[in-house]
Design an enzyme around this catalytic site. Structure first.
Site, PDB file in Angstrom:
ATOM      1  N   GLY A   1     -13.253  -1.634   9.874  1.00 19.25           N
ATOM      2  CA  GLY A   1     -12.672  -2.164  11.105  1.00 19.25           C
ATOM      3  C   GLY A   1     -11.697  -3.292  10.839  1.00 19.25           C
ATOM      4  O   GLY A   1     -12.059  -4.305  10.249  1.00 19.25           O
TER       5      GLY A   1
ATOM      6  N   GLN B   1     -12.787 -14.758  20.164  1.00 22.16           N
ATOM      7  CA  GLN B   1     -13.155 -15.982  19.442  1.00 22.16           C
ATOM      8  C   GLN B   1     -14.410 -15.825  18.568  1.00 22.16           C
ATOM      9  O   GLN B   1     -14.383 -16.174  17.383  1.00 22.16           O
ATOM     10  CB  GLN B   1     -13.317 -17.156  20.417  1.00 22.16           C
ATOM     11  CG  GLN B   1     -12.055 -17.975  20.582  1.00 22.16           C
ATOM     12  CD  GLN B   1     -11.463 -18.424  19.251  1.00 22.16           C
ATOM     13  OE1 GLN B   1     -12.154 -18.877  18.353  1.00 22.16           O
ATOM     14  NE2 GLN B   1     -10.159 -18.282  19.109  1.00 22.16           N
TER      15      GLN B   1
ATOM     16  N   GLY C   1     -10.133  -5.081  13.217  1.00 21.70           N
ATOM     17  CA  GLY C   1      -9.938  -5.800  14.483  1.00 21.70           C
ATOM     18  C   GLY C   1      -9.906  -7.291  14.187  1.00 21.70           C
ATOM     19  O   GLY C   1      -9.642  -7.716  13.058  1.00 21.70           O
ATOM     20  N   PHE C   2     -10.211  -8.100  15.196  1.00 18.58           N
ATOM     21  CA  PHE C   2     -10.161  -9.553  15.014  1.00 18.58           C
ATOM     22  C   PHE C   2     -11.112 -10.000  13.903  1.00 18.58           C
ATOM     23  O   PHE C   2     -10.766 -10.834  13.067  1.00 18.58           O
ATOM     24  CB  PHE C   2     -10.537 -10.260  16.320  1.00 18.58           C
ATOM     25  CG  PHE C   2      -9.446 -10.197  17.346  1.00 18.58           C
ATOM     26  CD1 PHE C   2      -8.399 -11.091  17.316  1.00 18.58           C
ATOM     27  CD2 PHE C   2      -9.460  -9.226  18.337  1.00 18.58           C
ATOM     28  CE1 PHE C   2      -7.387 -11.036  18.253  1.00 18.58           C
ATOM     29  CE2 PHE C   2      -8.456  -9.158  19.278  1.00 18.58           C
ATOM     30  CZ  PHE C   2      -7.415 -10.063  19.244  1.00 18.58           C
TER      31      PHE C   2
ATOM     32  N   GLU D   1      -6.869  -9.085  35.423  1.00 17.31           N
ATOM     33  CA  GLU D   1      -5.493  -9.127  34.915  1.00 17.31           C
ATOM     34  C   GLU D   1      -4.737  -7.843  35.269  1.00 17.31           C
ATOM     35  O   GLU D   1      -3.577  -7.876  35.661  1.00 17.31           O
ATOM     36  CB  GLU D   1      -5.512  -9.368  33.403  1.00 17.31           C
ATOM     37  CG  GLU D   1      -5.975 -10.788  33.101  1.00 17.31           C
ATOM     38  CD  GLU D   1      -6.017 -11.155  31.629  1.00 17.31           C
ATOM     39  OE1 GLU D   1      -6.044 -10.239  30.796  1.00 17.31           O
ATOM     40  OE2 GLU D   1      -6.034 -12.359  31.322  1.00 17.31           O
TER      41      GLU D   1
ATOM     42  N   VAL E   1     -14.806   6.337   9.660  1.00 17.92           N
ATOM     43  CA  VAL E   1     -16.125   6.331   9.018  1.00 17.92           C
ATOM     44  C   VAL E   1     -17.124   6.961   9.976  1.00 17.92           C
ATOM     45  O   VAL E   1     -17.273   6.497  11.114  1.00 17.92           O
ATOM     46  CB  VAL E   1     -16.572   4.886   8.681  1.00 17.92           C
ATOM     47  CG1 VAL E   1     -17.915   4.898   7.963  1.00 17.92           C
ATOM     48  CG2 VAL E   1     -15.517   4.188   7.837  1.00 17.92           C
TER      49      VAL E   1
HETATM   50  C1  LIG Z   1      -8.495  -4.563  27.686  1.00 16.75           C
HETATM   51  C2  LIG Z   1      -9.171  -5.672  26.910  1.00 16.75           C
HETATM   52  C3  LIG Z   1      -8.835  -6.973  27.182  1.00 16.75           C
HETATM   53  C4  LIG Z   1      -9.449  -8.019  26.473  1.00 16.75           C
HETATM   54  N1  LIG Z   1      -9.086  -9.302  26.747  1.00 16.75           N
HETATM   55  C5  LIG Z   1      -9.627 -10.311  26.028  1.00 16.75           C
HETATM   56  C6  LIG Z   1      -9.210 -11.648  26.232  1.00 16.75           C
HETATM   57  O1  LIG Z   1      -8.366 -11.928  27.079  1.00 16.75           O
HETATM   58  N2  LIG Z   1      -9.780 -12.618  25.457  1.00 16.75           N
HETATM   59  C7  LIG Z   1     -10.714 -12.320  24.509  1.00 16.75           C
HETATM   60  O2  LIG Z   1     -11.191 -13.219  23.814  1.00 16.75           O
HETATM   61  N3  LIG Z   1     -11.138 -11.069  24.304  1.00 16.75           N
HETATM   62  C8  LIG Z   1     -10.610 -10.047  25.035  1.00 16.75           C
HETATM   63  N4  LIG Z   1     -11.027  -8.767  24.817  1.00 16.75           N
HETATM   64  C9  LIG Z   1     -12.101  -8.528  23.863  1.00 16.75           C
HETATM   65  C10 LIG Z   1     -11.592  -8.588  22.441  1.00 16.75           C
HETATM   66  O3  LIG Z   1     -10.448  -7.792  22.276  1.00 16.75           O
HETATM   67  C11 LIG Z   1     -12.727  -8.110  21.514  1.00 16.75           C
HETATM   68  O4  LIG Z   1     -13.839  -8.934  21.714  1.00 16.75           O
HETATM   69  C12 LIG Z   1     -12.298  -8.160  20.070  1.00 16.75           C
HETATM   70  O5  LIG Z   1     -11.254  -7.230  19.842  1.00 16.75           O
HETATM   71  C13 LIG Z   1     -13.477  -7.881  19.163  1.00 16.75           C
HETATM   72  O6  LIG Z   1     -13.037  -7.881  17.834  1.00 16.75           O
HETATM   73  P1  LIG Z   1     -13.711  -6.919  16.771  1.00 16.75           P
HETATM   74  O7  LIG Z   1     -13.045  -7.220  15.486  1.00 16.75           O
HETATM   75  O8  LIG Z   1     -15.175  -7.033  16.873  1.00 16.75           O
HETATM   76  O9  LIG Z   1     -13.362  -5.451  17.265  1.00 16.75           O
HETATM   77  P2  LIG Z   1     -11.961  -4.752  17.511  1.00 16.75           P
HETATM   78  O10 LIG Z   1     -10.875  -5.727  17.660  1.00 16.75           O
HETATM   79  O11 LIG Z   1     -12.197  -3.787  18.612  1.00 16.75           O
HETATM   80  O12 LIG Z   1     -11.718  -3.948  16.162  1.00 16.75           O
HETATM   81  C14 LIG Z   1     -12.528  -2.911  15.732  1.00 16.75           C
HETATM   82  C15 LIG Z   1     -11.740  -2.073  14.742  1.00 16.75           C
HETATM   83  O13 LIG Z   1     -12.612  -1.125  14.151  1.00 16.75           O
HETATM   84  C16 LIG Z   1     -11.977   0.129  14.064  1.00 16.75           C
HETATM   85  N5  LIG Z   1     -13.022   1.146  14.055  1.00 16.75           N
HETATM   86  C17 LIG Z   1     -13.999   1.317  14.975  1.00 16.75           C
HETATM   87  N6  LIG Z   1     -14.825   2.317  14.609  1.00 16.75           N
HETATM   88  C18 LIG Z   1     -14.346   2.786  13.440  1.00 16.75           C
HETATM   89  C19 LIG Z   1     -14.767   3.830  12.572  1.00 16.75           C
HETATM   90  N7  LIG Z   1     -15.863   4.559  12.815  1.00 16.75           N
HETATM   91  N8  LIG Z   1     -14.050   4.080  11.456  1.00 16.75           N
HETATM   92  C20 LIG Z   1     -12.929   3.335  11.189  1.00 16.75           C
HETATM   93  N9  LIG Z   1     -12.500   2.336  11.972  1.00 16.75           N
HETATM   94  C21 LIG Z   1     -13.198   2.059  13.085  1.00 16.75           C
HETATM   95  C22 LIG Z   1     -11.073   0.167  15.277  1.00 16.75           C
HETATM   96  O14 LIG Z   1      -9.988   1.065  15.090  1.00 16.75           O
HETATM   97  C23 LIG Z   1     -10.626  -1.295  15.399  1.00 16.75           C
HETATM   98  O15 LIG Z   1      -9.421  -1.522  14.706  1.00 16.75           O
HETATM   99  C24 LIG Z   1     -10.427  -7.717  25.497  1.00 16.75           C
HETATM  100  C25 LIG Z   1     -10.750  -6.386  25.240  1.00 16.75           C
HETATM  101  C26 LIG Z   1     -10.131  -5.371  25.934  1.00 16.75           C
HETATM  102  C27 LIG Z   1     -10.489  -3.939  25.641  1.00 16.75           C
END
Ligand SMILES: Cc1cc2nc3c(=O)[nH]c(=O)nc-3n(C[C@H](O)[C@H](O)[C@H](O)COP(=O)(O)OP(=O)(O)OC[C@H]3O[C@@H](n4cnc5c(N)ncnc54)[C@H](O)[C@@H]3O)c2cc1C
Length: 428
Positions: A16, A320, A18-19, A175, A84
């Protein structure tokens, strides 16, 4: 997966980008570890601005950032574009659509997926907004609906096409509703002069008694007032029971006829197969105070997918905690892993939360004070700009926002990739 083994370096696999995953990958010491980052997309998505892509405010490219570009010239680092689908914790191996890979340490940072609470109809007929393709679906659908509404002579059908129901009154729903209401006010009347845009309805449905549940009552009331002023119909204490593509069924036999339901009512952890029931809580992976899974010594979880047992209800599923957890875990790995006793437990620092309502208003809850209105909106813009990955994305987003602010226009009202739904839209 064609990744060389280096005997002197332990391999850390991160699932992943993501953030959370990006943060830990950026901060891990490459002289100590071989880092392998895996994602099903070759880009990082800045989810907080997805709603702007959905409402034609920003181009998708400006909220996505190439993972390879972020890590170019990084030593002992490998990125693989892969999905995965299984983790074998006994064999220390992950299984993907492009091959398998062994790990010494595994960090699961897969984020979350839309939660339909088991309702298959809602899953089939409503539109989620968790990814760029999904946001583009919404953008296309909005524009296609207006094109279809122009053509139909059926009054009921026209009403359904011009009624938008957003389910979920959290920041995403608020939003999105604000942005859609602004399209109704400033843009659609000019684009579709031969349609009565005033008959467009935007509903925001919230299951609890207030909007923005995670924020202060003051901010929730402000958001409610601002959205009402923009013409959004807000129904609180309103639980959606079902949706068949044309009618939204609510409690107390209430109904709304709409072809457009956007589901922003919840998320759940993106769990990969291989974890057992006892490894999970509330659809997230249980972790201890060090973000380590309870049973597996070398498997960690961070971000939305992780549920820290000692923190009431787990950390908020927002950016965050994900970023802070990524930072914390990298720091721990970079220290001597054999000296775990010196490592302090993770402590989440709440830096506040915010939501924007329309073109120049927002609400911000900071730990020591709260803000609303124009100043809050400026802060919201600044925070989102600096959080975007890449200078190019920041410049494009800022330019778009300035242009939109000055001329009340949204530049990307394009149906690049038409959206076909399973039901009525396909035949229209
Ligand atoms: C529409 C929307 C608006 C939001 N607005 C806000 C906001 O204003 N402020 C705020 O703080 N938060 C906001 N959030 C929440 C925030 O985006 C998430 O909390 C944050 O992205 C979490 O980070 P993460 O790294 O856990 O997951 P993510 O950023 O979701 O990253 C997960 C990554 O894992 C990858 N992945 C998942 N499963 C697999 C797999 N099986 N195999 C390979 N890759 C995989 C995905 O492609 C992705 O790139 C918002 C979310 C959404 C959907």
């Amino acid at each position: 997966m064609n990744i060389p083994t280096k005997n002197n370096l332990k391999r850390i696999v991160i699932i992943g980008a993501g953030f959370a995953g990006l943060q830990v990958a950026k901060k891990l010491r490459r002289d100590k570890f071989q880092v392998v980052l895996i994602d099903k997309n070759n880009y990082h998505t800045f989810q907080p601005l997805l709603y702007q892509v959905a409402t034609a405010g920003l181009e998708p490219d400006s909220i996505a950032h190439s993972i390879r570009n972020i890590f170019k010239k990084t030593k002992n680092f490998f990125f693989r574009l892969a999905y995965v689908h299984y983790i074998n914790t006994d064999k220390q191996k992950i299984y993907t659509n492009v091959g398998n890979l062994n790990y010494d340490y595994l960090i699961v940072a897969t984020g979350s997926v839309t939660n339909y609470f088991g309702n298959k109809n809602i899953e089939s007929f409503s539109l989620p907004m968790k990814s760029i393709p999904e946001a583009l679906n919404i953008r296309s659908l909005i524009l296609q609906d207006f094109e279809s509404a122009l053509l139909t002579k059926d009054i009921k059908e026209k009403e359904r096409l011009m009624t938008f129901v957003i389910v979920g009154g959290g920041p995403t729903g608020v939003e999105l509703a604000g942005s859609l209401a602004e399209m109704k006010k400033y843009i659609l009347p000019h684009d579709y002069p031969d349609l009565d845009i005033q008959s467009m309805n935007i509903y925001l449905l919230q299951a609890t008694s207030r909007l923005l549940d995670g924020m202060s009552k003051k901010s929730a009331n402000e958001a409610y007032k601002n959205l009402k002023e923009l013409g959004v119909i807000i129904w609180l204490n309103c639980l959606v029971k079902d949706y068949d593509g044309k009618i939204v069924f609510l409690e107390k036999n209430l109904k709304i006829e709409s072809s457009n339901v956007i589901w922003a009512a919840g998320v759940k952890g993106a769990i990969i197969k291989g974890f057992l029931k006892e490894d999970l809580m509330k659809n997230r992976i249980l972790v201890d105070d060090y973000l380590k899974t309870i049973k597996y010594e070398n498997v960690f979880a961070i971000g939305d997918v992780a549920y820290m047992k000692s923190y009431p209800n787990g950390h908020p599923m927002t950016a965050q905690p994900a970023i802070q957890e990524g930072n914390y875990l990298a720091k721990n790995f970079n220290q001597d892993l054999n000296n775990r006793k010196d490592i302090k437990p993770f402590v989440y620092k709440n830096l506040g939360s915010m939501a924007t309502i329309g073109r120049n208003k927002a609400v911000c809850d900071f730990p020591y004070f709260k803000l609303k209105g124009f100043l809050a909106w400026i802060i919201w813009m600044f925070v989102h700009l600096v959080s975007l990955n890449g200078v190019r994305n920041r410049v494009i987003a800022l330019t778009n926002w300035i242009i939109q602010y000055l001329n009340y226009n949204k530049s990307v009202r394009l149906i690049i990739r038409p959206f076909y739904r399973k039901n009525h839209l396909k035949k229209s």
